[in-house]
Design a protein around this motif. Structure first.
Motif, mmCIF file in Angstrom:
data_model
loop_
_atom_site.group_PDB
_atom_site.id
_atom_site.type_symbol
_atom_site.label_atom_id
_atom_site.label_comp_id
_atom_site.label_asym_id
_atom_site.label_seq_id
_atom_site.Cartn_x
_atom_site.Cartn_y
_atom_site.Cartn_z
ATOM 1 N N ASN A 10 26.138 71.241 46.497
ATOM 2 C CA ASN A 10 27.225 70.382 46.968
ATOM 3 C C ASN A 10 27.335 69.137 46.091
ATOM 4 O OD1 ASN A 10 29.330 69.623 48.606
ATOM 5 N ND2 ASN A 10 28.029 68.643 50.137
ATOM 6 N N LYS A 11 26.183 68.530 45.757
ATOM 7 C CA LYS A 11 26.184 67.356 44.892
ATOM 8 C C LYS A 11 26.643 67.741 43.477
ATOM 9 C CE LYS A 11 22.658 64.455 46.993
ATOM 10 N NZ LYS A 11 21.378 63.794 46.752
ATOM 11 N N ARG A 12 26.233 68.911 43.013
ATOM 12 C CA ARG A 12 26.630 69.368 41.688
ATOM 13 C C ARG A 12 28.151 69.523 41.611
ATOM 14 N NH1 ARG A 12 23.040 73.726 40.164
ATOM 15 N NH2 ARG A 12 23.746 74.513 42.151
ATOM 16 N N ARG A 13 28.735 70.111 42.641
ATOM 17 C CA ARG A 13 30.176 70.292 42.678
ATOM 18 C C ARG A 13 30.896 68.944 42.642
ATOM 19 N NH1 ARG A 13 30.768 73.056 47.482
ATOM 20 N NH2 ARG A 13 29.326 74.578 46.692
ATOM 21 N N LYS A 14 30.401 67.967 43.419
ATOM 22 C CA LYS A 14 31.013 66.641 43.437
ATOM 23 C C LYS A 14 30.866 65.948 42.080
ATOM 24 C CE LYS A 14 30.585 65.534 48.339
ATOM 25 N NZ LYS A 14 29.986 64.615 49.311
ATOM 26 N N THR A 15 29.707 66.087 41.453
ATOM 27 C CA THR A 15 29.481 65.464 40.152
ATOM 28 C C THR A 15 30.393 66.068 39.093
ATOM 29 O OG1 THR A 15 27.171 65.032 40.714
ATOM 30 C CG2 THR A 15 27.753 64.965 38.387
ATOM 31 N N ILE A 16 30.502 67.375 39.055
ATOM 32 C CA ILE A 16 31.374 68.044 38.082
ATOM 33 C C ILE A 16 32.833 67.673 38.337
ATOM 34 C CG2 ILE A 16 32.242 70.300 37.320
ATOM 35 C CD1 ILE A 16 29.358 71.335 37.670
ATOM 36 N N ARG A 17 33.234 67.627 39.608
ATOM 37 C CA ARG A 17 34.601 67.231 39.948
ATOM 38 C C ARG A 17 34.880 65.801 39.485
ATOM 39 N NH1 ARG A 17 36.502 66.804 46.030
ATOM 40 N NH2 ARG A 17 37.793 65.020 45.599
ATOM 41 N N PHE A 18 33.924 64.900 39.701
ATOM 42 C CA PHE A 18 34.061 63.515 39.263
ATOM 43 C C PHE A 18 34.212 63.441 37.743
ATOM 44 C CE2 PHE A 18 31.891 59.754 37.550
ATOM 45 C CZ PHE A 18 32.731 58.755 38.025
ATOM 46 N N LEU A 19 33.394 64.189 37.004
ATOM 47 C CA LEU A 19 33.470 64.175 35.545
ATOM 48 C C LEU A 19 34.800 64.737 35.039
ATOM 49 C CD1 LEU A 19 29.817 65.214 34.620
ATOM 50 C CD2 LEU A 19 30.868 62.948 34.430
ATOM 51 N N ILE A 20 35.307 65.760 35.672
ATOM 52 C CA ILE A 20 36.599 66.340 35.278
ATOM 53 C C ILE A 20 37.733 65.341 35.524
ATOM 54 C CG2 ILE A 20 38.298 68.129 35.857
ATOM 55 C CD1 ILE A 20 35.903 70.057 36.213
ATOM 56 N N ILE A 21 37.697 64.672 36.682
ATOM 57 C CA ILE A 21 38.722 63.663 36.985
ATOM 58 C C ILE A 21 38.643 62.517 35.983
ATOM 59 C CG2 ILE A 21 39.418 61.910 38.681
ATOM 60 C CD1 ILE A 21 38.672 63.954 40.873
ATOM 61 N N LEU A 22 37.425 62.092 35.667
ATOM 62 C CA LEU A 22 37.238 61.027 34.686
ATOM 63 C C LEU A 22 37.769 61.442 33.314
ATOM 64 C CD1 LEU A 22 36.003 58.189 34.433
ATOM 65 C CD2 LEU A 22 33.877 59.288 33.741
ATOM 66 N N LEU A 23 37.528 62.691 32.919
ATOM 67 C CA LEU A 23 38.040 63.208 31.651
ATOM 68 C C LEU A 23 39.567 63.213 31.643
ATOM 69 C CD1 LEU A 23 37.486 64.627 28.905
ATOM 70 C CD2 LEU A 23 37.646 66.780 30.164
ATOM 71 N N ILE A 24 40.188 63.652 32.704
ATOM 72 C CA ILE A 24 41.655 63.698 32.799
ATOM 73 C C ILE A 24 42.234 62.287 32.703
ATOM 74 C CG2 ILE A 24 43.583 64.194 34.362
ATOM 75 C CD1 ILE A 24 41.951 66.648 35.306
ATOM 76 N N ILE A 25 41.614 61.332 33.402
ATOM 77 C CA ILE A 25 42.092 59.950 33.350
ATOM 78 C C ILE A 25 41.960 59.402 31.925
ATOM 79 C CG2 ILE A 25 41.596 57.583 34.119
ATOM 80 C CD1 ILE A 25 40.885 58.786 36.856
ATOM 81 N N GLY A 26 40.832 59.641 31.269
ATOM 82 C CA GLY A 26 40.621 59.153 29.911
ATOM 83 C C GLY A 26 41.625 59.725 28.927
ATOM 84 N N VAL A 27 41.867 61.026 28.999
ATOM 85 C CA VAL A 27 42.833 61.665 28.098
ATOM 86 C C VAL A 27 44.236 61.141 28.380
ATOM 87 C CG1 VAL A 27 43.941 63.870 27.542
ATOM 88 C CG2 VAL A 27 41.449 63.724 27.687
#
Length: 182
Positions: A10-27
């Motif tokens: 569950n924590k892994r899913r949240k961490t990966i989701r957070f990183l993907i959102i952060l990547l989208i915002i940065g791009v």
């Protein structure tokens, strides 16, 4: 090796989701910034090509350039990018340019613009301005020294003399005060 936040699924899913959102915002921020800067630069005469523009504002000035006390040549075809053929056609012509190596600088734009000597030096990509000592720089306009330095405005028909000294240049090395060898 276990990375923090990846032990529990569950924590892994949240961490990966957070990183993907952060990547989208940065791009998104990066692309938006590039698009906005490109749009704003379309009306900047120092950054655009002028071949396809109507440029009724034209002027020419003469620049004499001295580096470390020696007259320096101002090459022809400054302000032109890409291959230049015999007819001076290139991929891009900038608003500040030279056609010959006699020190004549030409400026063109859609309306009156406050071109400066520094703008020309910026257009001349290979001029080593970063190696020059700003406190020693002198600019003389029509025989009178100006306090504006490289920010002196270009005026049609004027003659400019710019004197630059390299960092670490020592004038005493240019003169020998010792008696000649006998």
């Amino acid at each position: 090796m276990r990375w923090p936040g990846t032990g529990d699924s569950n924590k892994r899913r949240k961490t990966i989701r957070f990183l993907i959102i952060l990547l989208i915002i940065g791009v998104t921020v990066g692309v938006s910034s590039s698009v906005i800067q490109g749009f704003l630069a379309q009306s900047d005469p120092l950054k655009v090509c002028i071949e396809d523009r109507n440029t009724p504002y034209k002027m020419s000035v003469t620049l004499e350039l001295y580096i470390d006390g020696n007259k320096a040549d101002i090459p022809a075809n400054i302000g032109f990018e890409g291959p230049i053929d015999g007819l001076l056609e290139s991929d891009c012509q900038h608003a500040l340019y030279t056609l010959t190596d006699d020190g004549t600088i030409y400026a063109e734009w859609e309306e009156e613009y406050p071109f400066e000597i520094g703008h020309f030096l910026w257009t001349w990509k290979s001029f080593p301005y970063k190696d020059m000592n700003d406190s020693e720089t002198r600019v003389i306009v029509d025989g009178k020294e100006t306090d504006e330095g490289i920010h002196a405005l270009l005026k049609h028909g004027s003659v400019y003399r710019a004197e630059f000294y390299s960092e670490g240049f020592d004038e005493s090395q240019e003169s020998d005060f010792l008696p000649p060898d006998l």
